[in-house]
Design a protein around this motif. Structure first.
Motif, PDB file in Angstrom:
ATOM      1  N   ILE A   1       0.667  -0.732  -0.013  1.00  0.00           N
ATOM      2  CA  ILE A   1       0.174  -0.007   0.156  1.00  0.00           C
ATOM      3  C   ILE A   1       0.619   1.622   0.445  1.00  0.00           C
ATOM      4  CG2 ILE A   1      -1.744   0.877   1.309  1.00  0.00           C
ATOM      5  CD1 ILE A   1      -2.881  -1.425   2.482  1.00  0.00           C
ATOM      6  N   LEU A   2       1.743   1.000   0.604  1.00  0.00           N
ATOM      7  CA  LEU A   2       2.674   2.646   0.861  1.00  0.00           C
ATOM      8  C   LEU A   2       3.363   2.385  -0.144  1.00  0.00           C
ATOM      9  CD1 LEU A   2       4.479   4.546   2.690  1.00  0.00           C
ATOM     10  CD2 LEU A   2       6.045   2.718   2.988  1.00  0.00           C
ATOM     11  N   LEU A   3       3.525   1.688  -1.536  1.00  0.00           N
ATOM     12  CA  LEU A   3       4.591   1.337  -2.381  1.00  0.00           C
ATOM     13  C   LEU A   3       3.458   2.234  -3.491  1.00  0.00           C
ATOM     14  CD1 LEU A   3       7.251  -0.863  -1.825  1.00  0.00           C
ATOM     15  CD2 LEU A   3       7.692   1.919  -1.782  1.00  0.00           C
ATOM     16  N   SER A   4       3.023   2.276  -3.065  1.00  0.00           N
ATOM     17  CA  SER A   4       1.123   1.850  -4.609  1.00  0.00           C
ATOM     18  C   SER A   4       0.941   0.769  -4.980  1.00  0.00           C
ATOM     19  CB  SER A   4       1.627   3.159  -5.383  1.00  0.00           C
ATOM     20  OG  SER A   4       1.170   4.467  -4.427  1.00  0.00           O
ATOM     21  N   PHE A   5       1.471  -0.225  -4.781  1.00  0.00           N
ATOM     22  CA  PHE A   5       1.201  -1.720  -5.516  1.00  0.00           C
ATOM     23  C   PHE A   5      -0.246  -1.996  -6.550  1.00  0.00           C
ATOM     24  CE2 PHE A   5       5.362  -4.058  -4.040  1.00  0.00           C
ATOM     25  CZ  PHE A   5       5.904  -2.828  -4.159  1.00  0.00           C
ATOM     26  N   SER A   6      -0.243  -2.779  -7.608  1.00  0.00           N
ATOM     27  CA  SER A   6      -1.570  -2.959  -7.657  1.00  0.00           C
ATOM     28  C   SER A   6      -1.920  -4.193  -7.053  1.00  0.00           C
ATOM     29  CB  SER A   6      -1.358  -3.947  -8.977  1.00  0.00           C
ATOM     30  OG  SER A   6      -0.189  -5.000  -9.439  1.00  0.00           O
ATOM     31  N   ARG A   7      -3.750  -4.930  -7.340  1.00  0.00           N
ATOM     32  CA  ARG A   7      -3.662  -5.774  -5.654  1.00  0.00           C
ATOM     33  C   ARG A   7      -2.954  -6.619  -6.546  1.00  0.00           C
ATOM     34  NH1 ARG A   7     -10.484  -5.044  -7.060  1.00  0.00           N
ATOM     35  NH2 ARG A   7     -10.870  -3.455  -5.761  1.00  0.00           N
ATOM     36  N   TYR A   8      -2.494  -7.355  -7.793  1.00  0.00           N
ATOM     37  CA  TYR A   8      -1.725  -8.415  -7.573  1.00  0.00           C
ATOM     38  C   TYR A   8      -0.072  -8.686  -7.191  1.00  0.00           C
ATOM     39  CZ  TYR A   8      -5.283  -9.689 -10.774  1.00  0.00           C
ATOM     40  OH  TYR A   8      -6.655  -9.943 -11.363  1.00  0.00           O
ATOM     41  N   GLY A   9       0.407  -6.901  -6.959  1.00  0.00           N
ATOM     42  CA  GLY A   9       1.413  -7.078  -6.605  1.00  0.00           C
ATOM     43  C   GLY A   9       0.965  -6.666  -4.409  1.00  0.00           C
ATOM     44  N   LEU A  10       0.026  -6.055  -4.090  1.00  0.00           N
ATOM     45  CA  LEU A  10      -0.464  -6.558  -2.871  1.00  0.00           C
ATOM     46  C   LEU A  10      -0.542  -7.936  -2.189  1.00  0.00           C
ATOM     47  CD1 LEU A  10      -2.458  -4.512  -0.837  1.00  0.00           C
ATOM     48  CD2 LEU A  10      -2.381  -6.990  -0.156  1.00  0.00           C
ATOM     49  N   LEU A  11      -0.921  -8.947  -2.803  1.00  0.00           N
ATOM     50  CA  LEU A  11      -0.792 -10.753  -3.016  1.00  0.00           C
ATOM     51  C   LEU A  11       0.254 -10.977  -2.369  1.00  0.00           C
ATOM     52  CD1 LEU A  11      -2.894 -12.568  -2.943  1.00  0.00           C
ATOM     53  CD2 LEU A  11      -2.627 -12.861  -5.148  1.00  0.00           C
ATOM     54  N   GLY A  12       1.408 -10.477  -4.354  1.00  0.00           N
ATOM     55  CA  GLY A  12       2.374 -10.851  -4.254  1.00  0.00           C
ATOM     56  C   GLY A  12       3.624 -10.195  -2.810  1.00  0.00           C
ATOM     57  N   SER A  13       3.454  -9.730  -2.426  1.00  0.00           N
ATOM     58  CA  SER A  13       4.114  -8.839  -1.287  1.00  0.00           C
ATOM     59  C   SER A  13       3.662  -9.828  -0.123  1.00  0.00           C
ATOM     60  CB  SER A  13       3.946  -7.660  -1.636  1.00  0.00           C
ATOM     61  OG  SER A  13       4.718  -7.417   0.003  1.00  0.00           O
ATOM     62  N   ALA A  14       2.130  -9.655   0.029  1.00  0.00           N
ATOM     63  CA  ALA A  14       2.042 -10.486   1.075  1.00  0.00           C
ATOM     64  C   ALA A  14       2.197 -12.123   1.098  1.00  0.00           C
ATOM     65  CB  ALA A  14       0.525 -10.405   1.370  1.00  0.00           C
ATOM     66  N   PHE A  15       2.172 -12.593   0.009  1.00  0.00           N
ATOM     67  CA  PHE A  15       2.521 -13.988   0.091  1.00  0.00           C
ATOM     68  C   PHE A  15       4.525 -13.913   0.488  1.00  0.00           C
ATOM     69  CE2 PHE A  15       4.691 -17.780  -2.169  1.00  0.00           C
ATOM     70  CZ  PHE A  15       3.812 -18.877  -1.889  1.00  0.00           C
ATOM     71  N   ALA A  16       5.284 -13.602  -0.179  1.00  0.00           N
ATOM     72  CA  ALA A  16       6.262 -13.266  -0.063  1.00  0.00           C
ATOM     73  C   ALA A  16       6.989 -13.329   1.624  1.00  0.00           C
ATOM     74  CB  ALA A  16       7.040 -12.463  -1.440  1.00  0.00           C
ATOM     75  N   PHE A  17       6.156 -12.524   2.068  1.00  0.00           N
ATOM     76  CA  PHE A  17       6.768 -12.181   3.805  1.00  0.00           C
ATOM     77  C   PHE A  17       5.733 -12.852   4.615  1.00  0.00           C
ATOM     78  CE2 PHE A  17       7.936  -7.858   1.709  1.00  0.00           C
ATOM     79  CZ  PHE A  17       8.792  -7.635   2.571  1.00  0.00           C
ATOM     80  N   GLY A  18       4.791 -13.023   4.413  1.00  0.00           N
ATOM     81  CA  GLY A  18       4.234 -14.623   5.136  1.00  0.00           C
ATOM     82  C   GLY A  18       4.464 -15.607   4.745  1.00  0.00           C
ATOM     83  N   LEU A  19       5.466 -15.870   3.826  1.00  0.00           N
ATOM     84  CA  LEU A  19       5.879 -17.543   3.916  1.00  0.00           C
ATOM     85  C   LEU A  19       8.062 -17.084   4.409  1.00  0.00           C
ATOM     86  CD1 LEU A  19       6.849 -20.255   2.744  1.00  0.00           C
ATOM     87  CD2 LEU A  19       7.704 -19.276   0.329  1.00  0.00           C
ATOM     88  N   SER A  20       8.037 -16.090   4.539  1.00  0.00           N
ATOM     89  CA  SER A  20       9.523 -15.561   5.057  1.00  0.00           C
ATOM     90  C   SER A  20       9.302 -15.391   6.802  1.00  0.00           C
ATOM     91  CB  SER A  20       9.974 -14.298   5.154  1.00  0.00           C
ATOM     92  OG  SER A  20      10.202 -14.420   2.945  1.00  0.00           O
ATOM     93  N   ALA A  21       8.145 -15.420   6.681  1.00  0.00           N
ATOM     94  CA  ALA A  21       7.313 -15.321   8.673  1.00  0.00           C
ATOM     95  C   ALA A  21       7.832 -16.633   8.606  1.00  0.00           C
ATOM     96  CB  ALA A  21       6.882 -14.412   9.081  1.00  0.00           C
ATOM     97  N   LEU A  22       7.196 -17.666   8.295  1.00  0.00           N
ATOM     98  CA  LEU A  22       7.005 -19.385   7.972  1.00  0.00           C
ATOM     99  C   LEU A  22       7.943 -19.880   8.265  1.00  0.00           C
ATOM    100  CD1 LEU A  22       4.639 -20.989   9.436  1.00  0.00           C
ATOM    101  CD2 LEU A  22       4.239 -21.063   6.643  1.00  0.00           C
ATOM    102  N   VAL A  23       9.220 -19.370   7.183  1.00  0.00           N
ATOM    103  CA  VAL A  23      10.729 -19.748   7.477  1.00  0.00           C
ATOM    104  C   VAL A  23      11.490 -19.362   8.428  1.00  0.00           C
ATOM    105  CG1 VAL A  23      12.749 -19.751   6.185  1.00  0.00           C
ATOM    106  CG2 VAL A  23      10.438 -20.604   4.859  1.00  0.00           C
TER     107      VAL A  23
END
Length: 344
Positions: free
Chosen positions: A118-140
């Motif tokens: 949201i801060l970097l004004s990503f698209s909805r698909y960019g938001l989905l990708g960013s949430a996935f990447a950091f969610g997986l990173s937290a789990l790892v």
């Protein structure tokens, strides 16, 4: 013999009842709101594209049911079921009944990815990708910390999750501090509270693919998750390749949670509370417990969302209601686990 047959069929009966309750609750929810529609009238409206009812469907009725409420209700069912399925999977993979997407940090990681988008004004698909990447990173990170500390300690994973959640929570606060107070900060705050208020068919289509595919794969792996829940050594002895399977399940869970967070913000405690309810109803066998969790999770979040949008004049954020219910239940589970009554 008859008692044994009955016991084998009992979980299937429970699942069938849950499926019927879910269908009825969805139809009831379609008719509940500021513009109330009777249950049988909702059924007629839903059936109208196939067979025209005796009383023609008005444009207002069609708009309320098909455009306003249906995407929201389907989104609640899909995300509630996905979160509950994720929680049941994590509890089986880690052999720990205190685990859930929020407890192990994946929700916090996905929240940071979303606020950053949201801060970097990503698209909805960019938001989905960013949430996935950091969610997986937290789990790892949680998985690595848990292995370093003590994998067999029932509280080690929870403590690792607290650490990682705190870290990503601080990053979320930092992003909010850096955000524009007139535009992006209010959007972040509203998004983090969790809500389906902005649900539409576009958002449903965005989340449906990842959750549907990942959910089907997890359901297909449920008998292998059953083997993981008995321990790594026993699973290997039965021919399971433990580490690749564990990483696959973690990626699928991250995909589901990231998709949910991307469209509706943080909705906590569903993945922790619902699997315990399913376990009480159908037992610990993941072959039936995971489908039961899926159905109960959808029903649970649908009911909460219906209350959130109808209880008061202004809509109550879902994250508040799920936390009010989930935190005391989690405290009870934690207390029971200390007595040795809540383990695998």
């Amino acid at each position: 013999m008859s008692a044994g047959v009955a016991s084998r069929h009992a979980p299937r009966v429970v699942i069938a009842i849950l499926a019927m309750l879910l269908a009825v609750a969805a139809v009831v929810s379609l008719g509940v709101g500021r513009y109330d529609i009777r249950f049988l009238r909702v059924v007629e409206i839903l059936w109208s594209p196939i067979s025209a009812p005796a009383t023609p469907v008005t444009a207002t009725e069609a708009n309320v049911v098909f455009t306003v409420r249906m995407p929201r209700i389907l989104l609640a069912l899909l995300t509630g079921g996905g979160l509950a399925l994720s929680g049941a999977t994590l509890q089986g993979v880690f052999r720990n009944p205190l685990v859930g997407p929020q407890v192990v940090g994946v929700s916090s990681g996905a929240a940071f990815g979303g606020t950053l988008a949201i801060l970097l004004s990503f698209s909805r698909y960019g938001l989905l990708g960013s949430a996935f990447a950091f969610g997986l990173s937290a789990l790892v990170i949680v998985y690595a910390l848990n292995g370093i500390v003590a994998r067999r300690n029932i509280l080690a994973l929870v403590l690792a999750g607290v650490v990682v959640s705190g870290f990503f929570g601080a990053l979320v606060s930092l992003v909010q501090y850096l955000a524009d107070t007139e535009d992006k900060l209010p959007a972040m705050v509203f998004w983090l509270l969790g809500s389906f208020a902005t649900a539409n068919w576009q958002k449903f289509s965005l989340v449906a693919g990842p959750i549907f595919v990942a959910g089907l794969l997890l359901l297909g792996l449920r008998w292998r998750i059953n083997l993981l829940s008995i321990g790594d050594e026993d699973a290997r002895a039965l021919g399971v390749d433990v580490e690749p399977l564990r990483w696959l399940t973690l990626i699928l869970v991250s995909c589901i949670v990231a998709a949910q967070v991307a469209v509706s913000g943080i909705i906590g405690w569903v993945g922790l509370v619902v699997p315990h309810i399913a376990r009480m109803l159908v037992g610990p066998d993941h072959r039936v417990m995971m489908p039961a969790s899926l159905l109960i999770g959808g029903l649970y979040l649908l009911v909460i969302d219906t209350v959130a949008r109808t209880a008061t004049g202004s809509e109550i954020p879902l994250g508040i209601l799920t936390a009010l219910i989930g935190t005391p239940v989690f405290a009870f589970i934690l207390r029971q686990s200390q007595r040795g009554a809540c383990g695998f």
